[in-house]
Every structure is written in structure tokens, then in C-alpha cells.
Scaffold this motif. Structure first.
Motif, PDB file in Angstrom:
ATOM      1  N   VAL A  91       0.838  -1.199   0.000  1.00 30.94           N
ATOM      2  CA  VAL A  91       0.000   0.000   0.000  1.00 30.94           C
ATOM      3  C   VAL A  91       0.872   1.247   0.000  1.00 30.94           C
ATOM      4  CG1 VAL A  91      -1.972   1.051   1.067  1.00 30.94           C
ATOM      5  CG2 VAL A  91      -1.466  -1.305   1.541  1.00 30.94           C
ATOM      6  N   ALA A  92       2.033   1.148   0.655  1.00 34.28           N
ATOM      7  CA  ALA A  92       2.905   2.305   0.784  1.00 34.28           C
ATOM      8  C   ALA A  92       3.412   2.776  -0.567  1.00 34.28           C
ATOM      9  CB  ALA A  92       4.086   1.977   1.688  1.00 34.28           C
ATOM     10  N   LEU A  93       3.360   1.899  -1.575  1.00 36.18           N
ATOM     11  CA  LEU A  93       3.870   2.287  -2.885  1.00 36.18           C
ATOM     12  C   LEU A  93       2.815   3.010  -3.719  1.00 36.18           C
ATOM     13  CD1 LEU A  93       5.930  -0.864  -3.782  1.00 36.18           C
ATOM     14  CD2 LEU A  93       6.736   1.341  -3.029  1.00 36.18           C
ATOM     15  N   ARG A  94       1.589   3.103  -3.198  1.00 36.60           N
ATOM     16  CA  ARG A  94       0.535   3.703  -4.016  1.00 36.60           C
ATOM     17  C   ARG A  94       0.788   5.178  -4.332  1.00 36.60           C
ATOM     18  NH1 ARG A  94      -1.906   5.321  -7.317  1.00 36.60           N
ATOM     19  NH2 ARG A  94      -4.049   5.078  -7.934  1.00 36.60           N
ATOM     20  N   PRO A  95       1.085   6.023  -3.331  1.00 31.19           N
ATOM     21  CA  PRO A  95       1.353   7.420  -3.695  1.00 31.19           C
ATOM     22  C   PRO A  95       2.559   7.598  -4.623  1.00 31.19           C
ATOM     23  CG  PRO A  95       0.858   7.273  -1.373  1.00 31.19           C
ATOM     24  CD  PRO A  95       1.011   5.878  -1.865  1.00 31.19           C
ATOM     25  N   LEU A 129      -1.830   1.789   6.895  1.00 34.24           N
ATOM     26  CA  LEU A 129      -1.587   2.625   5.716  1.00 34.24           C
ATOM     27  C   LEU A 129      -2.879   2.965   4.992  1.00 34.24           C
ATOM     28  CD1 LEU A 129       1.668   1.146   4.357  1.00 34.24           C
ATOM     29  CD2 LEU A 129       1.201   3.514   4.811  1.00 34.24           C
ATOM     30  N   ILE A 130      -3.762   1.958   4.802  1.00 35.87           N
ATOM     31  CA  ILE A 130      -5.002   2.221   4.069  1.00 35.87           C
ATOM     32  C   ILE A 130      -5.802   3.307   4.783  1.00 35.87           C
ATOM     33  CG2 ILE A 130      -7.212   1.253   3.378  1.00 35.87           C
ATOM     34  CD1 ILE A 130      -5.831  -1.396   3.009  1.00 35.87           C
ATOM     35  N   GLY A 131      -5.952   3.139   6.103  1.00 36.95           N
ATOM     36  CA  GLY A 131      -6.731   4.110   6.857  1.00 36.95           C
ATOM     37  C   GLY A 131      -6.155   5.507   6.742  1.00 36.95           C
ATOM     38  N   GLU A 132      -4.845   5.618   6.805  1.00 39.63           N
ATOM     39  CA  GLU A 132      -4.256   6.950   6.801  1.00 39.63           C
ATOM     40  C   GLU A 132      -4.161   7.537   5.400  1.00 39.63           C
ATOM     41  OE1 GLU A 132      -0.707   6.517   8.970  1.00 39.63           O
ATOM     42  OE2 GLU A 132      -1.743   6.314  10.884  1.00 39.63           O
ATOM     43  N   LEU A 142       1.957   8.094   9.761  1.00 42.70           N
ATOM     44  CA  LEU A 142       2.976   7.873   8.730  1.00 42.70           C
ATOM     45  C   LEU A 142       2.378   7.909   7.331  1.00 42.70           C
ATOM     46  CD1 LEU A 142       5.028   5.049  10.436  1.00 42.70           C
ATOM     47  CD2 LEU A 142       5.794   7.347   9.925  1.00 42.70           C
ATOM     48  N   GLY A 143       1.183   7.318   7.184  1.00 42.07           N
ATOM     49  CA  GLY A 143       0.543   7.287   5.873  1.00 42.07           C
ATOM     50  C   GLY A 143       0.268   8.682   5.356  1.00 42.07           C
ATOM     51  N   THR A 144      -0.149   9.569   6.264  1.00 40.03           N
ATOM     52  CA  THR A 144      -0.426  10.951   5.855  1.00 40.03           C
ATOM     53  C   THR A 144       0.845  11.616   5.353  1.00 40.03           C
ATOM     54  OG1 THR A 144      -1.880  10.900   7.756  1.00 40.03           O
ATOM     55  CG2 THR A 144      -1.638  12.988   6.629  1.00 40.03           C
ATOM     56  N   ILE A 145       1.947  11.420   6.066  1.00 40.61           N
ATOM     57  CA  ILE A 145       3.207  12.013   5.631  1.00 40.61           C
ATOM     58  C   ILE A 145       3.607  11.473   4.266  1.00 40.61           C
ATOM     59  CG2 ILE A 145       5.656  12.175   6.133  1.00 40.61           C
ATOM     60  CD1 ILE A 145       5.074  12.237   8.973  1.00 40.61           C
TER      61      ILE A 145
END
Lengths: 276, 295
Positions: free
Chosen positions: A127-131, B230-233, B241-244
Motif C-alpha cells: 500500500v505504501a507504494l501507491r502514492p 496505511l489504508i486508513g491513513e 505515517l501514511g499521511t506524511i
């Protein structure tokens, strides 16, 4: 005549299907009662089953009733995009995963050279690679395909790689004794015994691909089923959003059962005795 | 006299056995050690070569635009700047926010998943009534529920906890069920023959046989939980962390987003190690068929 066993031994397959259908019905009725009648959660946020059924009409209906046609995007655009991204992502996963898996499963050196990198990549939360994928590949189908293939490659690869490890060495030796070359050993012994593992990987990949597809489309895509869910939610048509969700679940179940059926046909010695 | 003889005998045997053992061990150890050290060296060289290549193509050679693929040096700079305590602009608050949500969701998932899994996996009625339902619910892409969950519970921590719970609960539930299904019937029958009551069978036979599977489920749930974070953020949040990650990507600060990904990998690996360590401590008898890792 056999003695009558306890009650559960007399349950047949169609009984089980009936049980599940009945349970779903009961849950639906309770759900309807709790949310529709008692309004424990605001029904605008959490749709009742009747509203989910209405949601299907909303999605496929045309004219006044449809929200999608109001935003000038027919449902089929979304379905086509999702089907394309899902199948191509899964295809890339298969094309990369099975050969590389067989390679590192059969060759010790290959495993030692690239094995650890593969475990590292597997540890990356996809998921982290999506942006970043948006930055790399733009806003069309490409970033979604990238995410789906990234998520689906590793289950297939690692399961496939475990396959050749389980081959009985005496089978390989007897193949050698009967004069099989390396290629023939691979084709006749290693590949068939890895088949069950490939199918297990495939089944995992089908589920994980659907999840990654939805996530990739929810976060920053304008077309596809995930984008449809976001669109419906932001119009407060949660019934339609749940309808999309249930369709996705149904597709996953059908695909999973299809793979299972194929696996039982192609590798009956492994999947034959598993009952579930 | 007898004592001494016995002593010498014992010591002699012991010393003999020990020497033998040690020789073999030393021999094996040396062979293994030399081989693994060679492969470790090769691995280090590989990593260095990859990093060097990466640095070259997005740095001096200019094959890739560093805006899209930042060189490792830039990522390390950014990482150093973001680290808590030592960094210039620490992101401690966001890390704590993400980790707290993860902890709540994960613990909730562990408790609910194990309990339900035990009910389904060890009782016939549970298996028949709830088992198929659990499998079908497993197929629902729960991450697609994220928009609806955020609509119901808002942008704060609650919606994140719910998403993490939903993603992490099913691995625990399913593996516990499978564990219940694989319990050795012969052992259960033997227990019954020796007069164990239902409770005793449960405590002495079924639970020890099933416990490793619970821990395997918990290990899988770690990854799922972090994906849930990650999905939630990424869906909508004001912290974490996801927002950043999202903000820095859309601001074209790719070095920063790569640094966040690195932090996430480290955090999830540490949690995985913790759970694996727990498994080796709690159920040392359970050998996994981890075919690839044993090589």
C-alpha cells in the motif's frame, strides 16, 4: 446397514449450502431490524439490506435514478477498467512469479543470490507504494496495474519456490537411473510435484489481487470499482457502495472456487483428500 | 570405591562423548561457517553494488530524474532528519499515532480472532454453523470498506482502529480454525480412553496442539495490520505515517516518501521478529515446514 452416527455425520453438502443461505437470511433480517427499525447506526451511513438491493438498481439503472449517469460515467467504464487492471496485474504476477519461483526453488545458488532480496521486497507493505506509483506512472490504469502485480507476484513466487523442495529425492534419482536428462527431470518430476504449491499461491494471489485492486483504486484513481465505492460514499449512497463491495466479494469467491476446481482436476493426488 | 569407579566411568564416558561431539560440531561448524560467511560476503557485495548503481543512475549519470527516483544518499539524509530524538524535524508524533492505532486494532483482532477461531475450530456445531460463513466473509475485500468506515467513524483514530481490526482479524481466525481441524484425533481419543474429561482434553491435548497455529495467524496478522494502518491513513487522516507518505509524494518530495517507506519496513519487520520470537519461546516444539528459510 451402518449404525447411525452423531448428527453431524449425517450433514450433506447441500445441507451445508442450505445452512449458509439460511444464516445469511437471518443475519440480513437482524441487520434490517437493528439499523432500519431501531436505527442503532444512522442508515445513511450504514445501509440496510433493502437499501443494498436498491443500490444494485442504482448502479445498473439508467436515467433519473442513476447517480453514475449524472456524473457521466456509465457503470461499464468502471467494470471494464477494473477487469483490465485485475487481469493484467495478476497475469504479470503469474509471468514473473512462477518462473522465478521455480528458478530459486530448484537452484541453490540462485536462491542464495536473490532470495534475501525477494524476502525484503515481500516485506514492503505494497500500500505504501501507491502514492509514489502515482508520481511514476500517472493517473490512468498503469499505477493500479503496478500495485496489483506487486502484491500478487510474491505469494505466487514464494509458494512456487517451496514446491521443488518437497520433491522426493528418490523420485529424481530413479528418473536419472532411467536416463532422463535435466530438462526431462524438470518437466516430468519437478514441475508436476510443484503444481499443488503453484495453485496454493494462485489462490492466495487471487484474493490479495482483489484487495490491492480495490485499495489502489480507492486511493487516487478516477475509474474502477474502488473509485466507484468512493464516488457512491461521497454521495451518501452507501447502499450502492455496499453493492459494489458485495459484487467484488462474489467475483473473488467464484474465481477462488474456479482455481480450486482446476487444482483438484490437475493435481488430484494433493487436493483430493482435503475436504473443506 | 564403587562411587569412584562410577565417577571415573561417568567422567570418562562424558569426556569421550564430549570430545567426539565437539570435534564433529567444530568440523561442521567450520564448514558451515565458512560457507555462510562467503554467502554473506557475496550478499553484502550485492547490496553495495545495487546501492552504488542506484546512486549512479539517479545521480551523476542522470538516467533517472532524481525527482522521480531519488538516490539513496538523499533518502538517508531525509531519514536522518526525520528520526525521533536525533533528527532536526522529528516525526515522533506521527509514529506514535500510527503505532498506537496498530496496537489497539491488533490486540482486539487477536482476542476476537482467537476466541471465535477456538469456537469454530474445536466444536462441531461451530464448524458447521459458522465455518462456511467465516470463509465467505474472508473473501470480502474488507479494505474496500475503508471509505464507508471513515464515513461512520470519522477521520480520527477510531476509524483506523476499526480498519486495522477488520484486516488483521481474519488471518488469526482462519489459522486458528485450521489448527483446530488438524488436531490429532488419535491423541484426543487416547485422552478420552484414559478418562480425561472434556475440559481436560481441551486443556491438555487440543490447546497445546493448536497453539502454534494461533501464533502463525498472529504473525500473518502483523503484515495485514500494517497494511490497515496505511489504508486508513491514506484514505483520510490528519496524522500518521501514511499521511506524511501521501503528502510528501504529492509534493514531489520523493526522498521523504521513500524514507517513510523505509521506516514502515523497519517497524513491521521488528513487530514480525517480536511475534516470531514469542513463537520460538512459547512453542519450541513446533517445527515449521519453512522450506526456503532453512536453506
Amino acid at each position: 446397514m451402518l449404525p447411525r452416527g452423531p448428527w453431524w455425520t449425517r450433514v450433506k453438502t447441500w445441507h451445508k449450502i442450505l445452512i449458509v443461505a439460511f444464516e445469511v437470511f437471518i443475519i440480513g433480517v437482524i441487520w434490517q431490524f437493528l439499523i432500519g427499525t431501531l436505527e442503532l447506526i444512522n442508515p445513511i451511513f450504514m445501509p440496510t439490506p433493502t437499501r443494498i438491493i436498491e443500490g444494485f438498481g442504482l448502479l445498473f439503472g439508467s436515467g433519473e435514478k442513476s447517480v453514475i449517469s449524472a456524473t457521466d460515467q456509465a457503470i461499464w467504464v468502471h467494470i471494464r477498467r477494473s477487469a483490465f487492471c485485475y487481469s493484467s496485474g495478476l497475469l504479470i504476477g503469474v509471468i514473473v512469479g512462477i518462473p522465478v519461483g521455480l528458478l530459486i526453488g530448484t537452484s541453490r545458488t540462485a536462491y542464495r543470490l536473490i532470495g534475501r532480496f525477494i524476502w525484503w521486497l515481500y516485506a514492503v507493505p505494497w500500500v505504501a507504494l501507491r502514492p509514489p506509483a502515482t508520481i511514476w506512472f500517472g493517473f490512468e490504469a498503469a499505477p493500479v496495474i503496478f500495485i496489483v502485480s506487486f502484491a500478487s507476484t510474491f505469494p505466487i513466487l514464494l509458494n512456487t519456490a517451496a514446491g521443488p523442495q518437497t520433491v522426493d529425492p528418490s523420485l529424481l534419482r530413479s528418473a536419472q537411473v532411467f536416463g532422463a536428462g535435466r530438462f526431462k527431470q524438470f518437466w516430468k518430476v519437478l514441475l508436476p510435484s510443484s503444481l499443488p504449491f503453484i495453485f496454493v499461491g494462485l489462490r492466495q494471489a487471487i484474493v490479495i489481487s482483489m484487495i490491492s485492486l480495490q485499495v489502489a483504486e480507492i486511493v487516487g484513481s478516477s475509474k474502477g470499482l474502488g473509485a466507484l465505492i468512493v464516488l457512491m460514499t461521497s454521495h451518501f449512497k452507501t447502499g450502492a457502495a455496499f453493492a459494489v463491495l458485495l459484487s467484488a466479494a462474489l467475483i473473488t469467491i467464484i474465481l477462488g472456487q474456479g482455481v480450486r476446481y482446476t487444482a483438484e482436476k490437475l493435481a488430484p493426488w494433493h487436493f483430493g483428500q482435503v475436504r473443506r | 570405591m564403587t562411587l569412584r569407579r562410577r565417577k571415573t566411568e561417568a567422567s570418562g564416558m562424558a569426556s569421550e562423548a564430549e570430545v567426539d561431539h565437539q570435534v564433529i560440531l567444530a568440523h561442521l561448524g567450520k564448514r558451515n561457517a565458512s560457507r555462510t560467511s562467503v554467502w554473506n560476503l557475496i550478499f553484502v557485495i550485492e547490496v553495495a553494488a545495487l546501492l552504488g548503481l542506484w546512486e549512479m543512475i539517479s545521480g551523476p549519470l542522470g538516467v533517472m530524474n532524481p525527482k522521480f527516483l531519488p538516490p539513496p544518499s538523499a533518502i538517508f539524509d531525509e531519514l536522518w532528519r526525520m528520526l525521533p530524538i536525533v533528527g532536526e524535524r522529528p516525526i515522533t508524533e506521527d509514529i506514535v499515532f500510527s503505532l498506537t492505532n496498530f496496537a489497539y486494532g491488533y490486540v482486539l483482532a487477536a482476542v476476537v480472532g482467537t476466541t471465535l477461531g477456538l469456537v469454530i475450530g474445536t466444536t462441531k456445531a461451530g464448524e458447521l454453523l459458522l465455518g462456511p460463513l467465516a470463509y465467505y466473509a474472508y473473501a470480502v475485500p474488507r479494505s474496500a470498506l475503508a471509505p464507508v468506515i471513515i464515513l461512520i467513524w470519522g477521520l480520527g483514530a477510531e476509524s483506523k482502529v476499526v480498519i486495522i481490526f477488520l484486516l488483521a482479524v481474519f488471518p488469526v481466525l482462519i489459522t486458528t480454525m485450521e489448527g483446530g481441524a488438524q488436531v490429532n484425533r488419535t491423541l484426543v481419543d487416547a485422552g478420552r480412553v484414559f478418562g480425561a474429561t472434556r475440559l481436560q482434553t481441551m486443556r491438555k491435548v487440543i490447546l497445546p496442539d493448536l497453539f502454534p497455529y494461533v501464533l502463525i495467524g498472529l504473525r500473518i496478522a502483523v503484515i495485514r495490520g500494517y497494511i490497515g494502518v496505511l489504508i486508513g491513513e491514506l484514505m483520510g487522516s490528519f496524522k500518521g505515517l501514511g499521511t506524511i507518505l501521501k503528502r510528501s509524494s504529492y509534493n514531489f518530495e520523493m526522498a521523504k516518501s521513500f524514507a517513510v517507506v523505509a521506516i514502515l519496513i523497519v517497524l513491521s519487520s521488528l513487530t514480525m521478529l517480536l511475534v516470531s520470537f514469542m513463537k520460538t519461546k512459547l512453542v519450541p516444539w513446533h517445527q515449521e515446514e519453512d522450506l526456503l528459510k532453512s536453506r
